[in-house]
Design an enzyme around this catalytic site. Structure first.
Site, PDB file in Angstrom:
ATOM      1  N   HIS A 271      75.071  65.101 -47.494  1.00  0.00           N
ATOM      2  CA  HIS A 271      76.353  65.471 -48.112  1.00  0.00           C
ATOM      3  C   HIS A 271      76.197  65.787 -49.587  1.00  0.00           C
ATOM      4  O   HIS A 271      75.340  65.240 -50.288  1.00  0.00           O
ATOM      5  CB  HIS A 271      77.407  64.381 -47.887  1.00  0.00           C
TER       6      HIS A 271
ATOM      7  N   ASP B 123      78.937  65.687 -51.871  1.00  0.00           N
ATOM      8  CA  ASP B 123      79.853  64.970 -52.745  1.00  0.00           C
ATOM      9  C   ASP B 123      79.243  63.660 -53.227  1.00  0.00           C
ATOM     10  O   ASP B 123      78.351  63.088 -52.595  1.00  0.00           O
ATOM     11  CB  ASP B 123      81.190  64.726 -52.054  1.00  0.00           C
TER      12      ASP B 123
ATOM     13  N   ASP C 192      72.203  59.070 -53.431  1.00  0.00           N
ATOM     14  CA  ASP C 192      73.333  59.249 -52.517  1.00  0.00           C
ATOM     15  C   ASP C 192      74.063  60.551 -52.843  1.00  0.00           C
ATOM     16  O   ASP C 192      74.970  60.558 -53.655  1.00  0.00           O
ATOM     17  CB  ASP C 192      74.276  58.056 -52.658  1.00  0.00           C
TER      18      ASP C 192
ATOM     19  N   GLU D 192      81.986  63.313 -47.649  1.00  0.00           N
ATOM     20  CA  GLU D 192      81.491  62.133 -46.939  1.00  0.00           C
ATOM     21  C   GLU D 192      82.001  60.848 -47.574  1.00  0.00           C
ATOM     22  O   GLU D 192      82.290  59.869 -46.869  1.00  0.00           O
ATOM     23  CB  GLU D 192      79.961  62.157 -46.937  1.00  0.00           C
ATOM     24  N   GLU D 193      82.139  60.839 -48.893  1.00  0.00           N
ATOM     25  CA  GLU D 193      82.478  59.604 -49.599  1.00  0.00           C
ATOM     26  C   GLU D 193      83.913  59.133 -49.332  1.00  0.00           C
ATOM     27  O   GLU D 193      84.220  57.959 -49.526  1.00  0.00           O
ATOM     28  CB  GLU D 193      82.267  59.776 -51.109  1.00  0.00           C
TER      29      GLU D 193
ATOM     30  N   ASP E 173      70.856  59.125 -45.132  1.00  0.00           N
ATOM     31  CA  ASP E 173      71.867  58.639 -46.070  1.00  0.00           C
ATOM     32  C   ASP E 173      71.869  57.122 -46.238  1.00  0.00           C
ATOM     33  O   ASP E 173      72.819  56.562 -46.769  1.00  0.00           O
ATOM     34  CB  ASP E 173      73.247  59.124 -45.634  1.00  0.00           C
TER      35      ASP E 173
ATOM     36  N   HIS F 261      75.814  54.331 -55.625  1.00  0.00           N
ATOM     37  CA  HIS F 261      77.070  53.912 -56.248  1.00  0.00           C
ATOM     38  C   HIS F 261      76.860  53.040 -57.487  1.00  0.00           C
ATOM     39  O   HIS F 261      77.838  52.631 -58.121  1.00  0.00           O
ATOM     40  CB  HIS F 261      77.985  53.179 -55.257  1.00  0.00           C
TER      41      HIS F 261
END
Length: 411
Positions: A98, A100, A131, A165-166, A192, A387
């Site tokens: 992903h 995003d 990520d 995705e987030e 991921d 994150h």
């Protein structure tokens, strides 16, 4: 075919500088969802399209735009690259990453600009490095290695790069799966999540369970608290009681998962007042919970609702509980499925040791494939920095994983 390991390693060594520069150029472009304060993935998608077009892949490219009125150009683009020069009709080998990212958080805690990636001590720092930029770039270069070296393939290859995705994949992999763009026989890996050794394969996910709680009182002056109803202590009281009740009652354990229990965590909280001498009359908080497959969803809902009702009565406030979840069943992937065996073989070409099958907290694109009957697994070779501030990926892992993707695509 026998995996031409030395040939692939030589190719990667020759490409290392190019890989890093291309990777950095993608990382420099934020891709935040409108709900997270951004305008979506449009700019990052255009950069990726520009790169793969320069590689001569334009004819293999499909862009699926999902409308979103709040995003740039009212669009959330998703990229599908299909490599099938022999018009093979066998199931596709699919990788899904992903574009995003999550917000950077407290910028003062970063040692550098999160959107100006730098290499230090063998690590590439920047928001989105782990990520999910690592999986994105390894997928792309795994395919590029095959194309450049003219390696034989037995299956079509699809590199899929998605939006959203987030925040739940409403504009990303979910509609792509619902549009039947994949076959039940496809072999799907989602790069991921993973561990430092690169030897864990995720085959199960917990159920996502999110709650938005609004507490309403009456705003007032801090010098006259009796004339107001300060929602801060009300919401704190509620959060404390919920945290204790949920963690005390729902203690079922499953060793497949890490952590092995359902998790219940208060996360986002909206800024309520701008000045220090005003008592807030409104509080908004969110909870992010990850439930084991057999967790009693209805009982958990009831705890949120009844506890809120008790606190509401105690403080004479108004509390609204909005539960955002579906009681879904996300199948676990068995060890003897083709996708697991294929990935194990690919990992073994570059990393020594036995692979372990695990479950995680969930939230990856794999869940939507599994719910549609497509056996998808999650894998990565990373340090668990997603994150976090000062997020990074290990540069050598990047090169190792490109070789592993080359092996996975050609096995």
């Amino acid at each position: 075919m026998n995996f031409p390991k030395q040939q692939v390693i030589r190719w990667i060594n020759e490409q290392k500088e190019d890989i890093l520069e291309i990777y950095k150029s993608i990382l420099r472009i934020p891709a935040l969802a409108p709900k997270n304060g951004g305008d979506g993935e449009w700019d990052k998608a255009q950069k990726i399209i520009e790169i793969i077009t320069s590689w001569g892949w334009k004819d293999w490219l499909e862009v699926v735009e999902v409308p979103d009125p709040k995003a740039k150009n009212q669009s959330r683009p998703n990229i599908i690259i299909t490599y099938n020069p022999e018009n093979l009709s066998t199931p596709a080998i699919v990788s899904v990453a992903h574009m995003d990212i999550v917000p950077v958080g407290d910028l003062s805690e970063w040692d550098h600009d999160p959107f100006d990636p730098i290499v230090k001590d063998g690590k590439l720092f920047g928001r989105g490095t782990e990520d999910n930029g690592q999986g994105l770039i390894c997928s792309l270069y795994g395919l590029k290695c095959i194309v450049d070296l003219k390696l034989t393939i037995a299956n079509p290859i699809k590199v899929v790069i998605v939006a959203d995705e987030e925040l739940g994949s409403t504009y990303g992999i979910r509609p792509l799966v619902e549009q039947n763009r994949f076959s039940p026989e496809d072999i799907v890996v989602v790069p991921d999540a993973g561990v430092k050794s690169g030897l864990e394969i995720e085959v199960a996910e917990k159920k996502p369970f999110q709650v938005h709680i609004i507490t309403e009182g009456h705003q007032g002056h801090a010098a006259r608290p009796n004339d107001a109803l300060n929602t801060q202590p009300v919401a704190n009281d509620l959060a404390s009681k919920l945290f204790e009740e949920l963690h005390t009652r729902f203690t079922e354990s499953d060793p497949l998962f890490y952590p092995p229990v359902s998790t219940f965590e208060p996360t986002k909280r909206v800024n309520n007042v701008e000045n220090t001498n005003t008592l807030p009359g409104r509080d908004e908080q969110w909870w992010d919970c990850r439930l084991l497959p057999n967790a009693p969803v209805e009982e958990i809902k009831k705890v949120f609702q009844t506890t809120a009702a008790e606190i509401e009565k105690k403080w004479n406030a108004k509390i609204t509980v909005n539960i955002r979840t579906r009681d879904i069943k996300i199948p676990t992937i068995n060890a003897d499925t083709p996708v697991v065996r294929r990935l194990q073989k690919a990992i073994g070409t570059m990393i020594e040791g036995e692979t372990t099958l695990v479950g995680i907290g969930g939230g990856t694109c794999a869940a939507f494939f599994r719910m549609a009957g497509i056996k998808a697994i999650v894998w990565g070779h990373m340090d668990h920095k997603a994150h976090e501030t000062n997020e990074y990926c290990v540069v050598e892992n990047l090169y190792t994983d490109i070789a592993i993707f080359t092996a996975f695509f050609t096995a």
